[in-house]
Design a protein around this motif. Structure first.
Motif, PDB file in Angstrom:
ATOM      1  N   GLU A   1      -1.335  19.894  10.223  1.00  0.00           N
ATOM      2  CA  GLU A   1      -1.984  18.610  10.001  1.00  0.00           C
ATOM      3  C   GLU A   1      -2.864  18.706   8.762  1.00  0.00           C
ATOM      4  O   GLU A   1      -3.538  19.715   8.561  1.00  0.00           O
ATOM      5  CB  GLU A   1      -2.842  18.268  11.220  1.00  0.00           C
ATOM      6  N   LEU A   2      -2.851  17.662   7.941  1.00  0.00           N
ATOM      7  CA  LEU A   2      -3.716  17.657   6.770  1.00  0.00           C
ATOM      8  C   LEU A   2      -5.118  17.275   7.212  1.00  0.00           C
ATOM      9  O   LEU A   2      -5.294  16.519   8.162  1.00  0.00           O
ATOM     10  CB  LEU A   2      -3.207  16.634   5.754  1.00  0.00           C
ATOM     11  N   VAL A   3      -6.128  17.792   6.511  1.00  0.00           N
ATOM     12  CA  VAL A   3      -7.495  17.389   6.818  1.00  0.00           C
ATOM     13  C   VAL A   3      -7.798  16.165   5.967  1.00  0.00           C
ATOM     14  O   VAL A   3      -8.145  16.279   4.804  1.00  0.00           O
ATOM     15  CB  VAL A   3      -8.486  18.523   6.496  1.00  0.00           C
ATOM     16  N   ALA A   4      -7.611  14.993   6.526  1.00  0.00           N
ATOM     17  CA  ALA A   4      -7.804  13.767   5.768  1.00  0.00           C
ATOM     18  C   ALA A   4      -9.283  13.426   5.696  1.00  0.00           C
ATOM     19  O   ALA A   4     -10.068  13.874   6.520  1.00  0.00           O
ATOM     20  CB  ALA A   4      -7.035  12.630   6.435  1.00  0.00           C
ATOM     21  N   ILE A   5      -9.661  12.642   4.659  1.00  0.00           N
ATOM     22  CA  ILE A   5     -11.011  12.086   4.630  1.00  0.00           C
ATOM     23  C   ILE A   5     -10.951  10.801   5.443  1.00  0.00           C
ATOM     24  O   ILE A   5     -10.089   9.957   5.198  1.00  0.00           O
ATOM     25  CB  ILE A   5     -11.454  11.764   3.185  1.00  0.00           C
ATOM     26  N   LYS A   6     -11.843  10.647   6.405  1.00  0.00           N
ATOM     27  CA  LYS A   6     -11.786   9.429   7.229  1.00  0.00           C
ATOM     28  C   LYS A   6     -12.224   8.210   6.419  1.00  0.00           C
ATOM     29  O   LYS A   6     -12.903   8.348   5.395  1.00  0.00           O
ATOM     30  CB  LYS A   6     -12.670   9.599   8.462  1.00  0.00           C
TER      31      LYS A   6
END
Ligand SMILES: Nc1ncnc2c1ncn2[C@@H]1O[C@H](COP(=O)(O)OP(=O)(O)OP(=O)(O)O)[C@@H](O)[C@H]1O
Ligand code: SF4
Ligand SMILES: [Mg+2]
Lengths: 329, 340
Positions: free
Chosen positions: B272-277
């Motif tokens: 899973e990518l660490v997305a910016i919320k």
């Protein structure tokens, strides 16, 4: 959980000898003077539950392949078997009834959403077509769909222009999900999004795939994205498949000189890694008069005489890796 | 070491706002960076963060109204461009500082041959006669690697491929041997194999001509590949400014770190990518505190209420984040006490 033996996988979509030659009209009589051979004899299979990506540069025929499968443009010839039934042999109305199984998400979420419809109307329309959820339960279902794609229930009566690009793409995904499809074709679905938002949408697509056992045909020019989302990858050049392989094999040991050049051309966000770059000379030739023989021979750093005359066939490197190049056994 | 090299451009606290019917859009609102002679500076950040407005401000090409440079300095060889007259700017544009735009078709005139367009720039700035300018134009086309330049010079832009048009743009921008080249997403519209050709060409020409480049891009790969120093922008402000090496090996600002984590990598596998919320704020309605606070995983009460300054450390790199200030310990405690 990599699937290796073909017997364990069930084909969902089988594309055979697909051709899409667009006529070019010319002269005062408007007669067909030539053809753009956008897709030229393409065959591949997508297995249930997997993500197959098509990559390649602009004009290589990726999107045209997706559109031809859905018959958004009628293909010139070939067959497309979906669960064993040939979509290209179907009548228009038969095809329409298949549409709920085969959904598409486009690059530009704004262009594909009606600006005068609220989210409730957009998704309600999809549910009405699909017609499984009774009318009085649709609003509830829409709220459920919104939560699947990370939108809030209070956004249900908003219009597309009130959303950001990433949120609009989520609406597009919710609309596709509303049909409970088996296959979703994502045509540059995250290409217009900024990386921080793109990551959100990619994570969403992955988790929905698990939850609803979706199969994806993922069309993209971004190899980083493709590597992240795919199980298998197909590389196209000028309307032909040049290489198709499981992800690991393709990225770890690309065989076709074009795939090698393509991968080496991508700038890597790491200052310590200076990669050996293969710079291809010249531009992609026109698909109206593609080069004879191997279509890549005019730019191929390794081309030999035979490449100029003889079209290389897709052949096995091993059971999950095929390449069309005279120099690869 | 910064400071030892010759600074050719020094942008200090630049602010460019748009006064519209919907309110004031603070498109550029605190941009600081400097560009050294012969170096490439990357200006990175997501869509709408103010990269293009920054470069148009440097060239004083902001349409006014509705736009206006409302603050800051743009020092070019020590002289403030904001104070220059339009006549003075005309001598600088395309001559000492030139620009290539993302979409070549919008900046090439469709009805003139590419040779005429390059020759025109030369006649305007270098007082060349027709014949001399034409010959120089053909030379420039040859320099940027266009095959049979004599013939190509007589063609109109639509007769050329995308990659070739971008080469023409570069030829035109470099015709007067500018000291600074601003390249706004010069390869975004191009395929990667063509992008590789163009980046290679720009590097080669920079080595030959010694110009400084401002490379505007959203592609961190292009940054790593081409830049010496980088300014990261978020919502109209520079949030981090440092060497490319530092940026990739030791990113400091939570936004920079978020960007790096969001990126699907060719050399790494993650489930899973660490997305910016969340999303970027509207330029009409910026958060009062740190502009990244609504999306930042570390945000405290202090971050939400007060804007952090752009702090300079000993090595000359800069970061705009409370985490790197003495106030931080107290602030994080308050936040935990408050249950934030
Ligand atoms: N004429 C204008 N009136 C009002 N706002 C404007 C105007 N031109 C630009 N802006 C605003 O300025 C902000 C910065 O725009 P800019 O074009 O500099 O972004 P960018 O960083 O170059 O983005 P991209 O990566 O999409 O090119 C945006 O919010 C934009 O909407
Ligand atoms: S100042 Fe606070 S909110 Fe802003 S980036 Fe730093 S930690 Fe995050
Ligand atoms: Mg821009």
């Amino acid at each position: 959980m990599m699937m290796t033996a073909d017997q364990t996988k069930k084909p969902l979509l089988e594309v055979q000898n697909l051709k899409q030659h667009f006529p070019i009209k010319g002269g005062i009589l408007g007669r067909t003077v030539n053809h753009v051979k956008a897709v030229d004899d393409v065959s591949f299979t997508i297995f249930e539950g997997e993500t197959l990506s098509i990559v390649g540069e602009s004009g290589c025929g990726k999107s045209t392949t997706g559109r031809a499968i859905l018959r958004l443009d009628e293909p010139t010839s070939g067959s497309v078997f979906f669960e064993g039934k040939d979509l290209l042999a179907m009548s228009k109305s038969q095809m329409r009834s298949m549409r709920k199984d085969l959904q598409v998400i486009f690059q530009d979420p704004f262009a594909s959403l009606n600006p005068r419809q609220s989210v409730a109307q957009i998704l309600g329309e999809a549910l009405a077509i699909q017609n499984i959820v009774p009318a009085n339960q649709r609003r509830e279902r829409i709220i459920e769909l919104l939560s699947h794609v990370g939108l809030r229930p209070d956004q249900i009566d908003r219009f597309p222009h009130e959303f950001s690009g990433g949120q609009r793409q989520r609406i597009g995904i919710a609309r596709a999900l509303a049909m409970q499809p088996k296959l979703i074709i994502c045509d540059e679905a995250v290409s217009a999004l900024d990386v921080s938002i793109q990551a959100q949408v990619l994570n969403l697509l992955k988790s929905l795939q698990k939850e609803f056992k979706l199969t994806y045909l993922f069309i993209s020019h971004d190899l980083g994205v493709v590597r992240h989302i795919s199980d298998r990858v197909m590389v196209m050049y000028l309307g032909k498949v040049v290489e198709i392989a499981d992800k690991k094999s393709l990225f770890d040991s690309p065989q076709h000189p074009y795939t090698q050049a393509l991968l080496s051309a991508i700038p890597v966000p790491d200052v310590s890694k200076k990669q050996e770059r293969i710079i291809l000379r010249g531009d992609v030739p026109s698909p109206i008069n593609p080069p004879q023989g191997c279509r890549f021979h005019t730019r191929c750093p390794l081309a030999v005489e035979r490449c100029k005359t003889e079209v290389p066939a897709l052949t096995n490197v091993h059971s999950t890796h095929q390449v069309a190049c005279h120099l690869v056994p | 070491m910064p400071g030892q090299q010759e600074k050719i451009l020094d942008v200090r606290n630049l602010q460019t706002h748009f006064f519209t019917d919907d309110g004031v859009s603070k498109a550029v609102d605190g941009v600081d960076f400097s560009l050294n002679k012969g170096e490439t500076l990357g200006l990175v950040g997501e869509s709408g963060c103010g990269k293009s407005i920054t470069s148009l401000s440097i060239l004083r090409l902001i349409a006014s109204p509705p736009g206006k440079i409302v603050g800051g300095e743009i020092l070019f060889k020590g002289q403030d461009l904001i104070a220059k007259s339009e006549a003075e700017m005309r001598k600088i544009r395309g001559n000492e500082i030139s620009m290539i735009f993302q979409e070549p078709m919008t900046s090439l005139n469709p009805v003139y041959t590419v040779g005429e367009q390059i020759a025109e720039v030369l006649r305007l700035h270098q007082n060349m006669g027709r014949k001399e300018a034409w010959e120089k134009a053909v030379d420039m086309l040859r320099l940027v690697g266009i095959p049979s330049p004599e013939k190509r010079a007589t063609q109109e832009p639509h007769e050329l491929s995308g990659g070739m048009r971008q080469r023409v743009m570069i030829a035109m921008a470099l015709a007067c041997r500018p000291e600074i080249l601003i390249a706004d997403e010069p390869t975004t519209a191009l395929d990667v194999t063509i992008q590789a050709q163009i980046l290679e060409l720009m590097k080669k020409l920079q080595a030959e001509m010694g110009m400084s480049i401002i490379m505007i891009t959203h592609d961190l790969g292009v940054v790593a590949e081409t830049c010496d120093r980088v300014a990261v922008m978020y919502a109209g402000k520079v949030v981090e400014y440092t060497t490319a090496k530092n940026l990739f090996e030791n990113p400091k600002h939570p936004y920079t770190i978020g960007l790096m984590n969001s990126l699907p990598r060719l050399d790494e596998d993650v489930e899973e990518l660490v997305a910016i919320k969340g999303n970027v704020p509207s330029p009409f309605n910026m958060p009062t505190g740190c502009r990244f606070a609504p999306r930042c995983p570390h945000a405290t009460e202090l971050c939400h209420s007060k804007l952090p300054e752009l702090l300079t450390s000993d090595d000359g790199s800069k970061v705009r984040c409370w985490m790197y200030t003495p106030e931080w310990d107290g602030a994080s405690k308050t936040a935990t006490e408050m249950g934030v």
